[in-house]
Design an enzyme around this catalytic site. Sequence first.
Site, PDB file in Angstrom:
ATOM      1  N   GLU A   1       0.845  -1.122  -0.110  1.00 19.83           N
ATOM      2  CA  GLU A   1       0.048   0.082   0.007  1.00 19.83           C
ATOM      3  C   GLU A   1       0.870   1.103   0.071  1.00 19.83           C
ATOM      4  O   GLU A   1       1.935   1.146   0.740  1.00 19.83           O
ATOM      5  CB  GLU A   1      -1.043  -0.130   1.284  1.00 19.83           C
ATOM      6  CG  GLU A   1      -1.899  -1.354   1.001  1.00 19.83           C
ATOM      7  CD  GLU A   1      -2.883  -1.378   2.456  1.00 19.83           C
ATOM      8  OE1 GLU A   1      -2.347  -0.308   3.374  1.00 19.83           O
ATOM      9  OE2 GLU A   1      -3.567  -2.229   2.550  1.00 19.83           O
TER      10      GLU A   1
ATOM     11  N   HIS B   1      -7.660   1.496   2.192  1.00 22.21           N
ATOM     12  CA  HIS B   1      -7.565   1.057   3.303  1.00 22.21           C
ATOM     13  C   HIS B   1      -8.445   2.017   4.444  1.00 22.21           C
ATOM     14  O   HIS B   1      -7.625   2.328   5.355  1.00 22.21           O
ATOM     15  CB  HIS B   1      -6.067   0.800   3.822  1.00 22.21           C
ATOM     16  CG  HIS B   1      -5.689  -0.094   4.964  1.00 22.21           C
ATOM     17  ND1 HIS B   1      -4.661  -0.960   5.300  1.00 22.21           N
ATOM     18  CD2 HIS B   1      -6.830  -0.402   6.221  1.00 22.21           C
ATOM     19  CE1 HIS B   1      -5.075  -1.582   6.148  1.00 22.21           C
ATOM     20  NE2 HIS B   1      -6.065  -1.316   6.733  1.00 22.21           N
TER      21      HIS B   1
HETATM   22  P1  NAI Z   1     -10.668 -10.466  15.746  1.00 24.48           P
HETATM   23  O1  NAI Z   1      -9.357 -10.803  16.397  1.00 24.48           O
HETATM   24  O2  NAI Z   1     -12.016  -9.930  16.647  1.00 24.48           O
HETATM   25  O3  NAI Z   1     -11.138 -11.610  14.708  1.00 24.48           O
HETATM   26  C1  NAI Z   1     -10.457 -12.348  13.931  1.00 24.48           C
HETATM   27  C2  NAI Z   1     -11.011 -13.733  13.822  1.00 24.48           C
HETATM   28  O4  NAI Z   1     -10.259 -14.582  12.574  1.00 24.48           O
HETATM   29  C3  NAI Z   1     -11.031 -14.556  15.101  1.00 24.48           C
HETATM   30  O5  NAI Z   1     -12.172 -15.171  15.229  1.00 24.48           O
HETATM   31  C4  NAI Z   1      -9.901 -15.510  14.742  1.00 24.48           C
HETATM   32  O6  NAI Z   1     -10.062 -16.867  15.669  1.00 24.48           O
HETATM   33  C5  NAI Z   1     -10.094 -15.888  13.202  1.00 24.48           C
HETATM   34  N1  NAI Z   1      -8.958 -16.591  12.582  1.00 24.48           N
HETATM   35  C6  NAI Z   1      -7.493 -16.210  12.957  1.00 24.48           C
HETATM   36  N2  NAI Z   1      -6.787 -17.073  12.131  1.00 24.48           N
HETATM   37  C7  NAI Z   1      -7.815 -17.650  11.305  1.00 24.48           C
HETATM   38  C8  NAI Z   1      -7.580 -18.679  10.320  1.00 24.48           C
HETATM   39  N3  NAI Z   1      -6.415 -19.069   9.925  1.00 24.48           N
HETATM   40  N4  NAI Z   1      -8.820 -19.177   9.475  1.00 24.48           N
HETATM   41  C9  NAI Z   1      -9.933 -18.944  10.080  1.00 24.48           C
HETATM   42  N5  NAI Z   1     -10.236 -17.769  11.145  1.00 24.48           N
HETATM   43  C10 NAI Z   1      -8.994 -17.324  11.808  1.00 24.48           C
HETATM   44  O7  NAI Z   1     -10.426  -9.418  14.435  1.00 24.48           O
HETATM   45  P2  NAI Z   1     -11.140  -8.274  14.011  1.00 24.48           P
HETATM   46  O8  NAI Z   1     -11.488  -6.944  14.825  1.00 24.48           O
HETATM   47  O9  NAI Z   1     -12.699  -8.947  13.372  1.00 24.48           O
HETATM   48  O10 NAI Z   1     -10.387  -7.878  12.439  1.00 24.48           O
HETATM   49  C11 NAI Z   1     -10.328  -8.752  11.505  1.00 24.48           C
HETATM   50  C12 NAI Z   1      -9.350  -8.156  10.402  1.00 24.48           C
HETATM   51  O11 NAI Z   1      -9.802  -6.838   9.922  1.00 24.48           O
HETATM   52  C13 NAI Z   1      -7.944  -8.117  11.116  1.00 24.48           C
HETATM   53  O12 NAI Z   1      -7.015  -8.437   9.823  1.00 24.48           O
HETATM   54  C14 NAI Z   1      -7.722  -6.731  11.137  1.00 24.48           C
HETATM   55  O13 NAI Z   1      -6.509  -6.149  10.949  1.00 24.48           O
HETATM   56  C15 NAI Z   1      -8.549  -5.982  10.084  1.00 24.48           C
HETATM   57  N6  NAI Z   1      -9.178  -4.687  10.036  1.00 24.48           N
HETATM   58  C16 NAI Z   1      -9.325  -3.816   8.849  1.00 24.48           C
HETATM   59  C17 NAI Z   1      -9.680  -2.651   8.905  1.00 24.48           C
HETATM   60  C18 NAI Z   1      -9.788  -1.905   7.731  1.00 24.48           C
HETATM   61  O14 NAI Z   1      -9.492  -0.554   7.675  1.00 24.48           O
HETATM   62  N7  NAI Z   1      -9.831  -2.282   6.666  1.00 24.48           N
HETATM   63  C19 NAI Z   1      -9.851  -1.838  10.258  1.00 24.48           C
HETATM   64  C20 NAI Z   1     -10.084  -2.745  11.303  1.00 24.48           C
HETATM   65  C21 NAI Z   1      -9.463  -4.338  11.228  1.00 24.48           C
END
Ligand code: NAI
Length: 412
Positions: A269, A292
């Site tokens: 990015e 993003h």
């Molecule tokens: P979270 O930690 O609450 O949830 C992530 C989930 O993914 C968990 O339930 C975990 O068990 C699961 N997980 C981990 N490895 C896995 C795998 N190999 N296969 C299947 N499931 C798996 O995180 P949250 O807050 O829901 O964020 C999710 C993603 O969104 C993160 O990558 C975060 O960096 C991204 N994000 C992006 C934003 C943006 O501006 N586009 C803003 C906020 C978050």
Amino acid sequence: MSKLSLSKEKIKVVLLEGVHPLAEEAFRKDGYNNIHYFKGTPDSVALKELLSDAHILGIRSRTHVNQDIIKSCKKLMAIGTFCIGTNQVNLTEARNHGIPVFNAPFSNTRSVAELVLAEIIFLMRGIPQKNAAAHRGQWIKSADGSFEIRGKKLGIVGFGHIGSQLSVIAESLGMKVYFYDIENKLPMGNAKHMETLNELLAKVDVLSLHVPSTPQTKNMIGKAQLQQMKPGSLLINAARGDVVNIEDLIEQLDNEHIKGAALDVFPEEPSSNKDPFISELIKFDQVIITPHIGGSTLEAQVNIAKEVSQKLIKYSNNGSTSSAVNFPQVSLPEIGEKQTRVMHIHQNKPGMLEKVNHVFSKHGMNITALHLQTEGEIGYVIMDVDCTEVDELKNELKSIDGTLRVRVLHGG
Ligand code: NAI
């Protein structure tokens, strides 16, 4: 209400990078008024000078708090990153100096979920292509390839904060939700858990990714997984750029196996708004590309300001470190009237608690509550005692080898 051994007026709070004004307001409301608020990021020399006598630091993502800076801070007791990430802080160094770091990891959950929902609707209707064509003067008035989302199958990979929030709002609009997660997650509403990723891929009309960036999730969606999806499926990635293999996606968009996509994150990015975005994806009208900004809303900024300032204030006022990213976590009750809370942060070495206990028993103190938590190299022990005069005790605790910091708070 607790009284700090150092009065609130003397606690120097430095807020940088124009963190949301609500943060400053929260400190002032709680009685802190030695607040230094700056719009920008000082260079490292100015930062050292500013932090030489600071107790609390609030930053966003651009201020780098490295080992050198942390070492030079003599009084710093807590850092708040008013954003999601904490990479800009050397967390280990902070921890080794007894400084907990707080952030706001889930303040923008709703913002991401809403964007993804909008993208599902737009992709299902073929809006990106129709919009792009209209900008070129073409009028594509047709229902071909346009669908409602009601009754369609949404697959969510990663059923954490964002995935589960998306599940609820998508279901409320009539979608059927299926999810896959490596952890055992409680389904929300009627969402159905799938045993394997492949099972999920083959079932759904639109797939949305909400996993963190880990070695396991790197390129977790590549050629094999995309081909496993039904012809004409849609893909959304608002998680992390390395979760999808972009070359493989381009191939599947070219051959129209994947009908459309929405991408908010990319393997590479631009590092600032001044740098260009370079990607082969820009040739596809049917791909929504956003810079993003999934979590970038004013509501999220407000949530971040409230959450991080409250965590810093709570730590300063009563010692609680719940949700600190680099520190043993304790959630502490209010300090009782006429009681004193003594907090001892130390290197986690055998025999440390015994030495701390020895100092307390030597002073004949009646301990009314004891909390102890260790994490890696750090131990955090908190003792509430029925006594208000603890200066001598504090000095003796400080002289125990391996002590990083001793704080004292008095009950109101
Ligand atoms: P979270 O930690 O609450 O949830 C992530 C989930 O993914 C968990 O339930 C975990 O068990 C699961 N997980 C981990 N490895 C896995 C795998 N190999 N296969 C299947 N499931 C798996 O995180 P949250 O807050 O829901 O964020 C999710 C993603 O969104 C993160 O990558 C975060 O960096 C991204 N994000 C992006 C934003 C943006 O501006 N586009 C803003 C906020 C978050």
